[in-house]
Design an enzyme around this catalytic site. Structure first.
Site, PDB file in Angstrom:
ATOM      1  N   ILE A 163      -3.081  39.094 -35.359  1.00  0.00           N
ATOM      2  CA  ILE A 163      -2.326  37.977 -35.958  1.00  0.00           C
ATOM      3  C   ILE A 163      -1.112  38.532 -36.712  1.00  0.00           C
ATOM      4  CG2 ILE A 163      -2.466  35.899 -37.387  1.00  0.00           C
ATOM      5  CD1 ILE A 163      -5.560  36.066 -37.051  1.00  0.00           C
ATOM      6  N   TYR A 198     -19.134  38.473 -43.966  1.00  0.00           N
ATOM      7  CA  TYR A 198     -17.695  38.364 -43.729  1.00  0.00           C
ATOM      8  C   TYR A 198     -17.107  37.178 -44.494  1.00  0.00           C
ATOM      9  CZ  TYR A 198     -13.452  36.946 -41.286  1.00  0.00           C
ATOM     10  OH  TYR A 198     -12.171  36.533 -41.003  1.00  0.00           O
ATOM     11  N   ARG A 213     -16.108  25.730 -31.449  1.00  0.00           N
ATOM     12  CA  ARG A 213     -15.092  26.305 -32.329  1.00  0.00           C
ATOM     13  C   ARG A 213     -13.761  25.584 -32.111  1.00  0.00           C
ATOM     14  NH1 ARG A 213     -18.916  27.912 -34.110  1.00  0.00           N
ATOM     15  NH2 ARG A 213     -19.642  30.008 -34.647  1.00  0.00           N
ATOM     16  N   ARG A 246     -26.211  34.983 -31.627  1.00  0.00           N
ATOM     17  CA  ARG A 246     -25.694  36.090 -32.432  1.00  0.00           C
ATOM     18  C   ARG A 246     -25.908  35.734 -33.901  1.00  0.00           C
ATOM     19  NH1 ARG A 246     -19.317  37.244 -31.885  1.00  0.00           N
ATOM     20  NH2 ARG A 246     -19.299  35.251 -32.979  1.00  0.00           N
TER      21      ARG A 246
HETATM   22  N1  LIG Z   1      -8.985  36.559 -35.438  1.00  0.00           N
HETATM   23  C1  LIG Z   1      -9.421  35.425 -35.973  1.00  0.00           C
HETATM   24  O1  LIG Z   1      -9.838  34.499 -35.284  1.00  0.00           O
HETATM   25  C2  LIG Z   1      -9.400  35.226 -37.472  1.00  0.00           C
HETATM   26  C3  LIG Z   1      -9.825  33.994 -37.991  1.00  0.00           C
HETATM   27  C4  LIG Z   1      -9.836  33.809 -39.380  1.00  0.00           C
HETATM   28  C5  LIG Z   1      -9.366  34.814 -40.216  1.00  0.00           C
HETATM   29  N2  LIG Z   1      -8.942  35.997 -39.674  1.00  0.00           N
HETATM   30  C6  LIG Z   1      -8.432  37.027 -40.587  1.00  0.00           C
HETATM   31  O2  LIG Z   1      -7.108  37.353 -40.191  1.00  0.00           O
HETATM   32  C7  LIG Z   1      -6.819  38.716 -40.457  1.00  0.00           C
HETATM   33  C8  LIG Z   1      -6.266  39.378 -39.215  1.00  0.00           C
HETATM   34  O3  LIG Z   1      -7.201  39.271 -38.161  1.00  0.00           O
HETATM   35  P1  LIG Z   1      -6.904  39.958 -36.752  1.00  0.00           P
HETATM   36  O4  LIG Z   1      -7.739  39.250 -35.751  1.00  0.00           O
HETATM   37  O5  LIG Z   1      -5.440  40.062 -36.545  1.00  0.00           O
HETATM   38  O6  LIG Z   1      -7.517  41.397 -36.997  1.00  0.00           O
HETATM   39  P2  LIG Z   1      -6.990  42.837 -36.497  1.00  0.00           P
HETATM   40  O7  LIG Z   1      -8.182  43.738 -36.618  1.00  0.00           O
HETATM   41  O8  LIG Z   1      -6.343  42.728 -35.182  1.00  0.00           O
HETATM   42  O9  LIG Z   1      -5.902  43.220 -37.575  1.00  0.00           O
HETATM   43  C9  LIG Z   1      -6.194  43.784 -38.816  1.00  0.00           C
HETATM   44  C10 LIG Z   1      -5.176  44.874 -39.090  1.00  0.00           C
HETATM   45  O10 LIG Z   1      -5.417  45.424 -40.392  1.00  0.00           O
HETATM   46  C11 LIG Z   1      -5.396  46.843 -40.329  1.00  0.00           C
HETATM   47  N3  LIG Z   1      -6.262  47.325 -41.418  1.00  0.00           N
HETATM   48  C12 LIG Z   1      -7.574  47.080 -41.601  1.00  0.00           C
HETATM   49  N4  LIG Z   1      -8.012  47.668 -42.728  1.00  0.00           N
HETATM   50  C13 LIG Z   1      -6.941  48.292 -43.287  1.00  0.00           C
HETATM   51  C14 LIG Z   1      -6.761  49.071 -44.466  1.00  0.00           C
HETATM   52  N5  LIG Z   1      -7.771  49.359 -45.290  1.00  0.00           N
HETATM   53  N6  LIG Z   1      -5.521  49.537 -44.730  1.00  0.00           N
HETATM   54  C15 LIG Z   1      -4.473  49.269 -43.888  1.00  0.00           C
HETATM   55  N7  LIG Z   1      -4.597  48.562 -42.759  1.00  0.00           N
HETATM   56  C16 LIG Z   1      -5.817  48.065 -42.458  1.00  0.00           C
HETATM   57  C17 LIG Z   1      -5.901  47.175 -38.928  1.00  0.00           C
HETATM   58  O11 LIG Z   1      -5.495  48.449 -38.463  1.00  0.00           O
HETATM   59  C18 LIG Z   1      -5.272  46.045 -38.107  1.00  0.00           C
HETATM   60  O12 LIG Z   1      -3.987  46.384 -37.655  1.00  0.00           O
HETATM   61  C19 LIG Z   1      -8.122  39.320 -40.973  1.00  0.00           C
HETATM   62  O13 LIG Z   1      -8.065  39.362 -42.375  1.00  0.00           O
HETATM   63  C20 LIG Z   1      -9.189  38.331 -40.520  1.00  0.00           C
HETATM   64  O14 LIG Z   1     -10.287  38.329 -41.383  1.00  0.00           O
HETATM   65  C21 LIG Z   1      -8.947  36.222 -38.338  1.00  0.00           C
HETATM   66  O1  LIG Z   2     -19.284  37.452 -25.941  1.00  0.00           O
HETATM   67  C1  LIG Z   2     -19.264  36.436 -26.616  1.00  0.00           C
HETATM   68  C2  LIG Z   2     -18.434  36.302 -27.774  1.00  0.00           C
HETATM   69  C3  LIG Z   2     -18.494  35.125 -28.505  1.00  0.00           C
HETATM   70  N1  LIG Z   2     -19.308  34.121 -28.138  1.00  0.00           N
HETATM   71  C4  LIG Z   2     -19.343  32.876 -28.917  1.00  0.00           C
HETATM   72  O2  LIG Z   2     -18.043  32.345 -28.922  1.00  0.00           O
HETATM   73  C5  LIG Z   2     -17.747  31.716 -30.161  1.00  0.00           C
HETATM   74  C6  LIG Z   2     -16.514  32.339 -30.753  1.00  0.00           C
HETATM   75  O3  LIG Z   2     -16.825  33.694 -31.109  1.00  0.00           O
HETATM   76  P1  LIG Z   2     -15.720  34.753 -31.564  1.00  0.00           P
HETATM   77  O4  LIG Z   2     -14.581  34.710 -30.603  1.00  0.00           O
HETATM   78  O5  LIG Z   2     -16.427  36.057 -31.766  1.00  0.00           O
HETATM   79  O6  LIG Z   2     -15.192  34.159 -32.939  1.00  0.00           O
HETATM   80  P2  LIG Z   2     -15.998  33.767 -34.264  1.00  0.00           P
HETATM   81  O7  LIG Z   2     -17.274  34.483 -34.397  1.00  0.00           O
HETATM   82  O8  LIG Z   2     -16.040  32.261 -34.319  1.00  0.00           O
HETATM   83  O9  LIG Z   2     -15.062  34.357 -35.394  1.00  0.00           O
HETATM   84  C7  LIG Z   2     -13.635  34.297 -35.337  1.00  0.00           C
HETATM   85  O10 LIG Z   2     -13.237  33.097 -35.931  1.00  0.00           O
HETATM   86  C8  LIG Z   2     -13.603  32.990 -37.289  1.00  0.00           C
HETATM   87  C9  LIG Z   2     -13.181  31.616 -37.722  1.00  0.00           C
HETATM   88  O11 LIG Z   2     -14.000  30.658 -37.048  1.00  0.00           O
HETATM   89  C10 LIG Z   2     -12.922  34.088 -38.072  1.00  0.00           C
HETATM   90  O12 LIG Z   2     -13.202  34.007 -39.424  1.00  0.00           O
HETATM   91  C11 LIG Z   2     -13.341  35.438 -37.535  1.00  0.00           C
HETATM   92  O13 LIG Z   2     -12.610  36.463 -38.191  1.00  0.00           O
HETATM   93  C12 LIG Z   2     -13.056  35.505 -36.066  1.00  0.00           C
HETATM   94  O14 LIG Z   2     -13.603  36.724 -35.541  1.00  0.00           O
HETATM   95  C13 LIG Z   2     -18.985  31.912 -31.044  1.00  0.00           C
HETATM   96  O15 LIG Z   2     -19.771  30.761 -30.954  1.00  0.00           O
HETATM   97  C14 LIG Z   2     -19.729  33.075 -30.370  1.00  0.00           C
HETATM   98  O16 LIG Z   2     -21.132  33.009 -30.536  1.00  0.00           O
HETATM   99  C15 LIG Z   2     -20.117  34.225 -27.011  1.00  0.00           C
HETATM  100  O17 LIG Z   2     -20.884  33.309 -26.674  1.00  0.00           O
HETATM  101  N2  LIG Z   2     -20.057  35.379 -26.294  1.00  0.00           N
END
Ligand SMILES: NC(=O)c1ccc[n+]([C@@H]2O[C@H](COP(=O)([O-])OP(=O)(O)OC[C@H]3O[C@@H](n4cnc5c(N)ncnc54)[C@H](O)[C@@H]3O)[C@@H](O)[C@H]2O)c1
Ligand SMILES: O=c1ccn([C@@H]2O[C@H](COP(=O)(O)OP(=O)(O)O[C@H]3O[C@H](CO)[C@@H](O)[C@H](O)[C@H]3O)[C@@H](O)[C@H]2O)c(=O)[nH]1
Length: 333
Positions: A11, A141, A221, A282
């Site tokens: 992101i 988390y 989701r 999970r």
């Molecule tokens: N992906 C989702 O669906 C989702 C949903 C809700 C919230 N979030 C939040 O959004 C943020 C970004 O998520 P993402 O999917 O892009 O994750 P990501 O793992 O792709 O990005 C996280 C980045 O932070 C860096 N990082 C981690 N720990 C660090 C540290 N101690 N010092 C410096 N850099 C560090 C990693 O190298 C990476 O580039 C996270 O805080 C996550 O909790 C993600």
């Molecule tokens: O191999 C897989 C992976 C995921 N899932 C399901 O797919 C859904 C989405 O899973 P995933 O893509 O892993 O996302 P979440 O666990 O919902 O979590 C994401 O979305 C959250 C917000 O809902 C964020 O807070 C987290 O950081 C981010 O990883 C969930 O119901 C999982 O159980 C499967 O069935 N099979």
């Protein structure tokens, strides 16, 4: 100047791209644990550093005294892993983030846009989730993110910090030009895993549970495009600067899809048939998460532009670009 912590991640890198398009000055700070150096343009200042290292943080704020806002993405973010390895999550998401907040206070940087999550709500008492829904996270988390929301609230009262806690639903999709996208090693997120099956890197998708209280028994989701998230960060930052009030906002599409519906949509977009296996649930997964983003619309004028089909189309575009050349080379499961 904006410091984007974790700006080489999924992101974060899309937000950096978006900010550059808005002609903002950006410096990226990332330790590249899950991020990718090549996701950040070479002409953008980049500090390879760890939030856990005070010298690294001092170096960031001393080198760029013009920083007025921090956008903080750096964290560990896998729900399932957090249940089995909570220490890793409390250390990085809580201890290291408080170090960042303290360093911001030290260098008089007032504004922070923080990646929170809908996982702070826990099992919904009603849907769609609104920001005033009680926050009772059911996995470590989600707890780490709630702790930081609470810390920021106290820091705001005591030290004048201004914060936007952005509670994203499920981030998905990729840049329109397919130059950056979702790439984690190992990948745990549903959409890129299903695309791995479509492209031949993986034989099947495991569906985590089919006995949830949902129409087809699989989890629901709310998927939101990363470019919509990037836009919300930009708007939230401007609100902090102009209105000088804290924000707590949901960022979702307001529409829920089951795991099986996602698989079906991937089949439609890619034209490939997807093999699936139903396995156990999970740990830490709530049955349904759907958000209302009305408050974000009212306060910062944000409305999502991308629907599920475009989310999967852009994700597929990136996936083909990134992994298409090694098609049919399976991953070790
Ligand atoms: N992906 C989702 O669906 C989702 C949903 C809700 C919230 N979030 C939040 O959004 C943020 C970004 O998520 P993402 O999917 O892009 O994750 P990501 O793992 O792709 O990005 C996280 C980045 O932070 C860096 N990082 C981690 N720990 C660090 C540290 N101690 N010092 C410096 N850099 C560090 C990693 O190298 C990476 O580039 C996270 O805080 C996550 O909790 C993600
Ligand atoms: O191999 C897989 C992976 C995921 N899932 C399901 O797919 C859904 C989405 O899973 P995933 O893509 O892993 O996302 P979440 O666990 O919902 O979590 C994401 O979305 C959250 C917000 O809902 C964020 O807070 C987290 O950081 C981010 O990883 C969930 O119901 C999982 O159980 C499967 O069935 N099979």
């Amino acid at each position: 100047m904006i410091a984007v912590i974790g700006g080489a991640g999924y992101i974060g890198s899309h937000t950096v791209k978006y900010l550059i398009e808005q002609e903002e000055q950006v410096v990226v700070f990332d330790k590249l644990s899950t991020g990718h150096r090549e996701f950040v343009p070479l002409n953008i200042p980049f500090i390879e550093g760890d939030l856990g290292n005070q010298d690294n943080l001092d170096n960031l704020f001393k080198s760029y005294p013009e920083i007025h806002t921090v956008i903080h993405f750096a964290a560990f973010a896998n729900v399932g892993e957090s249940v089995n390895h909570p220490a890793k999550y409390y250390q990085n998401n809580v201890v290291n983030t408080i170090r960042l907040l303290d360093t911001m206070i030290k260098y008089k940087v007032k504004n922070i846009v923080f990646s929170s999550t809908c996982a702070t709500y826990g099992e919904p008492l009603f849907l769609p989730l609104t920001e005033d829904h009680p926050q009772n996270p059911i996995n470590p988390y989600g707890k780490t993110k709630l702790m930081i929301e609470q810390t920021m609230e106290d820091y705001s009262v005591a030290y004048g910090l201004k914060y936007a806690a952005l509670r994203y639903f499920n981030a998905a999709g990729a840049s329109e030009d397919a130059t950056i996208g979702e790439w984690h090693e190992p990948e745990t997120h549903l959409i890129p895993l299903v695309l791995d099956v479509a492209i031949g890197r993986r034989e099947y998708i495991s569906v985590y549970g089919s006995d949830f209280d949902t129409p087809d028994g699989t989890c629901i989701r709310d998927y939101i495009h990363v470019i919509d998230l990037a836009d919300a960060h930009y708007k939230a930052m401007n609100y902090l600067i102009e209105v000088n009030q804290n924000l707590k906002l949901n960022l979702g599409n307001g529409e829920g899809f089951t795991v099986l519906e996602i698989i079906h949509e991937v089949e439609k977009v890619t034209g490939k048939s997807i093999e699936k296996k139903i396995v156990d649930r999970r740990a830490g997964d709530p049955a349904r998460l759907i958000g209302s983003s009305r408050k974000a619309e009212e306060l910062i004028g944000w409305t999502p532009q991308y629907k599920l089909e475009q989310i999967i189309e852009t994700a597929w575009g990136w996936h083909k670009e990134q992994f298409g050349k090694i098609i049919n080379v399976p991953l070790s499961q």
